[in-house]
Write a protein that holds these residues in place. Structure first.
Motif, mmCIF file in Angstrom:
data_model
loop_
_atom_site.group_PDB
_atom_site.id
_atom_site.type_symbol
_atom_site.label_atom_id
_atom_site.label_comp_id
_atom_site.label_asym_id
_atom_site.label_seq_id
_atom_site.Cartn_x
_atom_site.Cartn_y
_atom_site.Cartn_z
ATOM 1 N N VAL A 85 0.823 -1.216 0.000
ATOM 2 C CA VAL A 85 0.000 0.000 0.000
ATOM 3 C C VAL A 85 0.851 1.258 0.000
ATOM 4 C CG1 VAL A 85 -1.693 1.330 1.321
ATOM 5 C CG2 VAL A 85 -1.960 -1.143 1.102
ATOM 6 N N LEU A 86 1.821 1.331 0.931
ATOM 7 C CA LEU A 86 2.586 2.572 1.096
ATOM 8 C C LEU A 86 3.671 2.750 0.042
ATOM 9 C CD1 LEU A 86 2.966 2.609 4.997
ATOM 10 C CD2 LEU A 86 1.264 3.784 3.595
ATOM 11 N N ASP A 87 4.258 1.644 -0.407
ATOM 12 C CA ASP A 87 5.311 1.745 -1.428
ATOM 13 C C ASP A 87 4.793 1.472 -2.836
ATOM 14 O OD1 ASP A 87 7.002 2.226 0.648
ATOM 15 O OD2 ASP A 87 8.038 0.298 0.576
ATOM 16 N N HIS A 90 1.668 9.824 8.656
ATOM 17 C CA HIS A 90 0.919 9.400 9.842
ATOM 18 C C HIS A 90 1.209 7.957 10.233
ATOM 19 C CE1 HIS A 90 -0.916 13.165 9.262
ATOM 20 N NE2 HIS A 90 -1.932 12.803 8.510
ATOM 21 N N SER A 91 1.821 7.191 9.318
ATOM 22 C CA SER A 91 2.056 5.768 9.571
ATOM 23 C C SER A 91 3.508 5.452 9.892
ATOM 24 C CB SER A 91 1.623 4.947 8.339
ATOM 25 O OG SER A 91 0.261 5.152 8.051
ATOM 26 N N GLY A 92 4.293 6.493 10.173
ATOM 27 C CA GLY A 92 5.682 6.247 10.541
ATOM 28 C C GLY A 92 6.605 5.986 9.373
ATOM 29 N N GLU A 93 6.289 6.559 8.223
ATOM 30 C CA GLU A 93 7.128 6.413 7.028
ATOM 31 C C GLU A 93 7.546 7.807 6.558
ATOM 32 O OE1 GLU A 93 8.280 3.736 5.679
ATOM 33 O OE2 GLU A 93 7.050 2.110 6.506
ATOM 34 N N LYS A 94 8.274 8.495 7.417
ATOM 35 C CA LYS A 94 8.596 9.903 7.153
ATOM 36 C C LYS A 94 9.494 10.083 5.930
ATOM 37 C CE LYS A 94 8.966 12.861 10.523
ATOM 38 N NZ LYS A 94 9.429 13.683 11.667
#
Length: 439
Positions: free
Chosen positions: A122-124, A243-247
């Motif tokens: 999802v994030l990458d 917000h999910s810790g992936e700064k």
């Protein structure tokens, strides 16, 4: 569950990376307590308040406690609505502290394989790539148009999912076809004498699932004399990552967006999603330690404006606006209100519509429980907040609930469905209502 080595690494990074001055800025006065939804909904447990969470962060930094599961749970349960910030007499930047703490924990904690795969996918693999967002959204559109959605409900397939997710599937907007999302104009001339050139931040979900709302936004901007440019190369704002810790991933996305908008000599950068706007306006903080980007981020932030703000600035509310007689209420987007500090403008626009009786909802400034993906990862607390929100909605006797953020819009639609009010109350984005009133 974190290991002893992971807790040691987390504690070390808290000591070296957390902002000591900002942690000490909290006076423990308690003004934030009545503004915090999780503090109230948890039965006023201190650890679920902004003051309590800051105290936990400070204790971890000082080595007084370990960053155990209880600390992580306290941070995870926070909505990130930032309602504590406007009421804080010391001006504590709680949102920045929360994101820093979550980033430290995430970077030092080894997630389970399923969680790692989900986060990476999802994030990458999805949100940073708008083409992939379009492809996934188009599959959802095919699912809706083919009738599979009706079959899935009829055979009870949706009962395999949590109740809130199954209900959410019913209220999703009709997704446009892939061709509509893929091939779009990038430049729009004003309908009247030009007053400004604006660059439109389209967002990821807004430009797929909510494409119609984006088109409505462009139309309204044209009506008030704006030349509208949709910069190529822009992508998701990075809020989900931040917000999910992936700064670090959020920083990469911020840089790409800044570069995309630097190609347009715009007077303003316009957003129509409160959650996106709030993260975009924090790009200067996100990139403050990178000399090459700090000033560019400040320039980007200085041009940001919510759609409701520019419409009021350009006197849209003085146009002839009309709807059938009805009561309308407004649910604030937390981030639009608490971070971008935009709350009067939407109300000014709604009150200008003939036939509308605007009724302020009790607690309109309190989070609805959506908070990005919070209603998916924390469904119990989210639904508890939503149920109380719907009590206040019913008190207004409104026929229309207006929002200014896609997550809030879906959450209010979910609340309507859960309360059995479908057909009697509707939820709508403010730009879609304004265009309806203009037409």
């Amino acid at each position: 569950m974190t290991t002893a080595r992971e807790r040691e690494a987390i504690q070390h990074d808290f000591q070296t990376k957390m902002n000591e001055d900002e942690l000490l800025n909290c006076m423990r006065c308690g003004f934030c307590l009545p503004a915090c939804p999780t503090y109230i909904e948890s039965g006023m447990q201190e650890k679920y308040s902004p003051r309590g969470r800051i105290a936990l962060m400070k204790a971890v930094k000082d080595g007084l406690i370990e960053p155990d599961e209880e600390v992580e749970r306290s941070l995870d349960l926070c909505l990130g609505c930032r309602a504590c910030e406007p009421v804080c007499p010391s001006g504590v930047k709680y949102g920045e502290l929360l994101e820093d703490a979550r980033d430290i924990i995430n970077q030092n904690k080894k997630h389970s394989l399923p969680v790692r795969m989900l986060r990476k996918g999802v994030l990458d693999g999805l949100f940073p790539h708008q083409n992939r967002m379009i492809n996934v959204s188009s599959l959802l559109g095919m699912y809706q148009r083919s009738g599979l959605s009706k079959v899935a409900r009829k055979i009870g397939f949706m009962e395999l999912f949590p109740e809130s997710m199954a209900t959410m599937e019913k209220v999703l907007p009709s997704v446009p076809k892939r061709k509509e999302m893929k091939h779009r104009l990038r430049h729009f001339e004003p309908d009247i004498v030009k007053k400004a050139t604006v660059a439109f931040f389209t967002g990821c979900l807004m430009d797929t699932m909510f494409l119609e709302t984006n088109q409505s936004t462009i139309t309204l901007l044209q009506k008030v004399g704006c030349e509208v440019v949709v910069p190529e190369g822009q992508l998701c704002c990075g809020a989900l990552h931040g917000h999910s810790g992936e700064k670090e991933k959020a920083k990469q996305m911020a840089k790409q967006n800044i570069e995309a908008f630097e190609q347009v000599q715009a007077d303003y950068i316009i957003t129509n999603a409160g959650g996106c706007g709030a993260f975009l306006i924090g790009y200067d903080h996100l990139l403050k330690d990178e000399p090459e980007w700090a000033d560019r981020a400040k320039s980007f932030v200085s041009k940001l404006k919510d759609i409701s703000a520019i419409l009021v600035d350009l006197d849209f509310h003085h146009q002839h606006l009309r709807l059938p007689d009805q009561i309308v209420t407004y649910q604030d987007s937390c981030h639009l209100r608490n971070v971008m500090r935009t709350f009067d403008e939407p109300r000014t626009l709604l009150k200008a519509i003939g036939g509308v009786t605007f009724k302020e909802m009790e607690g309109a400034d309190r989070c609805c429980g959506s908070a990005g993906i919070y209603n998916i990862v924390e469904p119990d607390m989210s639904m508890q907040i939503l149920d109380h929100k719907m009590e206040h909605v019913k008190e207004t006797k409104a026929a229309t609930i207006v929002t200014a953020n896609p997550g809030c819009l879906l959450q209010m639609k979910l609340g309507i469905e859960r309360e059995g009010l479908t057909g009697r109350i509707r939820a709508v984005h403010i730009v879609d209502l304004l265009l309806e009133a203009l037409n």
